[in-house]
Design a protein around this motif. Sequence first.
Motif, short mmCIF file in Angstrom:
data_model
loop_
_atom_site.label_atom_id
_atom_site.label_comp_id
_atom_site.label_asym_id
_atom_site.label_seq_id
_atom_site.Cartn_x
_atom_site.Cartn_y
_atom_site.Cartn_z
N UNK A 45 16.00 31.15 -23.22
CA UNK A 45 15.40 30.82 -21.93
C UNK A 45 16.49 30.66 -20.88
N UNK A 46 16.28 31.27 -19.73
CA UNK A 46 17.22 31.18 -18.62
C UNK A 46 16.55 31.78 -17.40
N UNK A 47 17.16 31.59 -16.24
CA UNK A 47 16.63 32.26 -15.07
C UNK A 47 17.68 33.20 -14.48
N UNK A 48 17.24 34.04 -13.58
CA UNK A 48 18.13 35.06 -13.04
C UNK A 48 19.31 34.45 -12.27
N UNK A 49 19.11 33.27 -11.66
CA UNK A 49 20.23 32.62 -10.96
C UNK A 49 21.33 32.24 -11.95
N UNK A 50 20.96 31.76 -13.12
CA UNK A 50 21.95 31.42 -14.14
C UNK A 50 22.75 32.64 -14.54
N UNK A 51 22.07 33.76 -14.74
CA UNK A 51 22.74 34.98 -15.16
C UNK A 51 23.68 35.48 -14.06
N UNK A 52 23.24 35.43 -12.82
CA UNK A 52 24.09 35.86 -11.71
C UNK A 52 25.34 35.00 -11.62
N UNK A 76 23.28 30.49 -5.76
CA UNK A 76 24.74 30.34 -5.73
C UNK A 76 25.20 29.39 -4.62
N UNK A 77 24.35 29.18 -3.61
CA UNK A 77 24.66 28.27 -2.51
C UNK A 77 24.08 26.88 -2.71
N UNK A 78 23.42 26.64 -3.84
CA UNK A 78 22.82 25.35 -4.11
C UNK A 78 21.47 25.15 -3.44
N UNK A 79 20.90 26.22 -2.88
CA UNK A 79 19.59 26.15 -2.24
C UNK A 79 18.53 26.61 -3.24
N UNK A 80 17.37 25.99 -3.19
CA UNK A 80 16.28 26.42 -4.06
C UNK A 80 15.66 27.68 -3.47
#
Length: 95
Positions: free
Chosen positions: A18-25, A79-83
């Motif tokens: 389980x992961x999301x695309x932001x984690x992979x980026x 990557x900028x800490x924004x949701x």
Amino acid sequence: MKISDDSIEAAILSSGGEFDSHEIIRRIAQQNQHAYISELSSVDSDTPFQTFHSMLGKRIKAICERHGFTGEASRSQDIFGQYSNCVFWSRQLGL
């Protein structure tokens, strides 16, 4: 220099079930810093990060689906800490 599909696949497969695309980026950016910067700097857009990450997201999607992951719409810190919108990927054990 371009981020290879093999690098993206390695980031995905080392992330567990389980992961999301932001984690992979983030992982791709960390593990392929020179290629990440090179590709990002070649993006001709007023929003280069968003454009480039969208392009990476499409590549992540293709690789995740090839490995049996299922995606659903989600939100997490970018990557900028924004949701912002992303895809949450998961797969059942044994696949």
